[in-house]
Design an enzyme around this catalytic site. Structure first.
Site, mmCIF file in Angstrom:
data_model
loop_
_atom_site.group_PDB
_atom_site.id
_atom_site.type_symbol
_atom_site.label_atom_id
_atom_site.label_comp_id
_atom_site.label_asym_id
_atom_site.label_seq_id
_atom_site.Cartn_x
_atom_site.Cartn_y
_atom_site.Cartn_z
ATOM 1 N N SER A 117 -1.668 -1.075 28.316
ATOM 2 C CA SER A 117 -3.083 -0.921 28.690
ATOM 3 C C SER A 117 -3.963 -1.962 27.995
ATOM 4 C CB SER A 117 -3.583 0.476 28.335
ATOM 5 O OG SER A 117 -2.854 1.451 29.017
ATOM 6 N N GLY B 4 -6.763 -2.813 32.681
ATOM 7 C CA GLY B 4 -7.723 -3.395 33.609
ATOM 8 C C GLY B 4 -8.653 -2.399 34.277
ATOM 9 N N CYS C 99 -4.907 8.768 31.657
ATOM 10 C CA CYS C 99 -5.703 7.552 31.470
ATOM 11 C C CYS C 99 -5.926 6.787 32.775
ATOM 12 C CB CYS C 99 -5.117 6.698 30.355
ATOM 13 S SG CYS C 99 -6.430 5.895 29.411
ATOM 14 N N ASN D 261 -7.467 4.982 24.499
ATOM 15 C CA ASN D 261 -7.529 3.548 24.703
ATOM 16 C C ASN D 261 -8.027 3.307 26.101
ATOM 17 O OD1 ASN D 261 -7.128 0.889 25.305
ATOM 18 N ND2 ASN D 261 -4.902 1.089 25.516
ATOM 19 N N HIS E 138 -4.670 10.257 25.632
ATOM 20 C CA HIS E 138 -3.214 10.087 25.636
ATOM 21 C C HIS E 138 -2.508 11.263 24.955
ATOM 22 C CE1 HIS E 138 -2.539 6.054 27.275
ATOM 23 N NE2 HIS E 138 -3.784 5.857 26.906
ATOM 24 N N GLU F 163 0.500 12.065 24.901
ATOM 25 C CA GLU F 163 1.836 11.737 24.364
ATOM 26 C C GLU F 163 1.744 11.168 22.952
ATOM 27 O OE1 GLU F 163 0.148 9.867 26.289
ATOM 28 O OE2 GLU F 163 0.315 7.828 25.527
#
Ligand SMILES: NC(=O)CC[C@H](N)C(=O)O
Length: 390
Positions: free
Chosen positions: A49, A251, A276, A318, A361, A363
């Site tokens: 990412s 992006g 995400c 993120n 996230h 995970e």
């Protein structure tokens, strides 16, 4: 301490930071962002990412535990450049195989240290994420600023095509290279739930997926078949999966019309979980929209509140874009979670379809496992669908 090599970081607004080079000899341009995690630089460098971005760590010393094969989120680092206050002169960890400096050099990624990362971060927070140029080669201030300004903004660009896999594959839980962790039984200190006896098959779109997401899916009862971002709905259906998973990725989420189209076709057919960029793809597939945040959320301490249960999780994040809440509420979905720092959307659920997603996230484990139950929710949702209950 290796010999001093100068480096420059120039922002599009004309700001100049001069410091010490590490990593590769190179000049690159990209989007300058900051990450507030205290640890996890290896996971950050290899998270696809970050493709196209130059990442500044706000933690003051980076590199002290080196680089090991287990913590990589992809086969190679994916960000364009790396910015730190101090590169640790000593590497000390039993798992370390190579220093951060050598690792970045090996992959052609330049780094700069010994600059005022606090001043840089404050600037990005006040003025927003900016285009920048990082060079470890001789470059004048004016040349570096010019290179920063000339970089094509990430808005409107498809970066997913640069990081997605080239062909479908099965994520192997027995391949030692995939570092799948054995499942922890109920009652362990990490308090993760038990391994479900029955396995379901999930079709996982790889928009630039982190390996730990596939590991989590395996851990929570899924056989994972991975598909490239360009795979069609027909290719997915052919494999007769039980569920659909949409990964993170780099992006601008609005610049992927072919993905929006595929997800629009598949959402009514499969229980779906998105993380995400995957969450943003569900947003677009429903006809909703995303917008660019001023400086994004990147770090391991982002507080997220579930507005249905009131529960707060400390999450890893993120992302630079977010879902416009109004745009999904009028299209059959509701906001389930919000970021407590700025009230932006962190999760959504469809009102009638078994479809949900989070912007953060689950995970990753900063909380340390606050968001782990989302994988259990996904499993239970698939189980209910297979039993004909939803
Ligand atoms: N981690 C991700 O999947 C990021 C999604 C998207 N590229 C964003 O910046 O918002």
């Amino acid at each position: 301490m290796p010999t001093f090599r100068p480096a420059i970081l120039a922002l599009e607004d004309g700001s100049i930071f001069r410091g010490r080079a590490f990593g590769a000899d190179a000049t690159i341009a990209g989007e300058c962002v900051f990450n507030t995690s205290m640890t996890g630089y290896q996971e950050i460098l290899t998270d696809p990412s970050y493709f196209g971005q130059i990442v500044t760590m706000t933690a003051v010393q980076i590199g002290n535990y080196g680089i090991n094969p287990e913590d990589a989120e992809a086969g190679a680092p994916k960000c364009s450049g790396f910015v730190v206050r101090e590169l640790s002169p000593i590497v000390s960890n039993w798992r370390s195989q190579i220093s951060l400096d050598d690792y970045l050099r090996q992959y052609g990624i330049p780094g700069i240290s010994e600059i005022d990362t606090r001043a840089l971060t404050k600037k990005l927070r006040v003025d927003g994420a900016m285009k920048c140029c990082l060079s470890t080669l001789p470059l004048t201030d004016a040349e570096a600023v010019e290179r920063a300004r000339a970089w094509r903004d990430m808005s409107g660009s498809d970066y997913v095509k640069d990081v997605t896999c080239s062909a479908p594959f099965i994520w192997s839980p027995t391949d030692p290279a995939n570092f799948n962790t054995p499942y922890l039984p109920v009652g362990t200190s990490l308090n993760v739930p038990h391994t479900p006896a029955k396995k379901f098959r999930v079709a996982a779109f790889d928009y630039g997926a982190k390996h730990s997401i596939f590991r989590k899916l395996v851990q929570h009862g899924f056989d994972v078949q991975v598909f490239p971002a360009m795979a069609t709905a027909a290719q997915v259906r052919e494999q007769k999966p039980d569920a659909l998973f949409l990964s993170n990725g780099p992006g601008d989420p609005a610049a992927l019309p072919y993905v929006h189209q595929t997800v629009t076709e598949l959402l009514p057919e499969y229980p779906t979980f998105g993380i995400c960029l995957g969450h943003q793809m569900i947003t677009h597939a429903l006809g909703g929209s995303t917008y660019k945040l001023k400086f994004g959320h990147r770090g391991g301490n982002q507080p997220v509140k579930n507005i249905e249960t009131g529960r707060v999780s400390i999450t890893a994040q993120n992302h630079g874009f977010a879902t416009d809440p109004k745009s999904i509420e009028s299209r059959g979905a509701k906001v389930t979670e919000i970021n407590l720092n700025d009230n932006t959307v962190e999760g959504l659920r469809h009102n009638t379809l078994p479809v949900f997603s989070v912007q953060y996230h689950p995970e990753a484990a900063p909380g340390p496992n606050d968001a782990d139950p989302l994988f259990v929710d996904f499993y239970k949702m698939v189980e209910a669908r297979k039993a004909g209950k939803i």
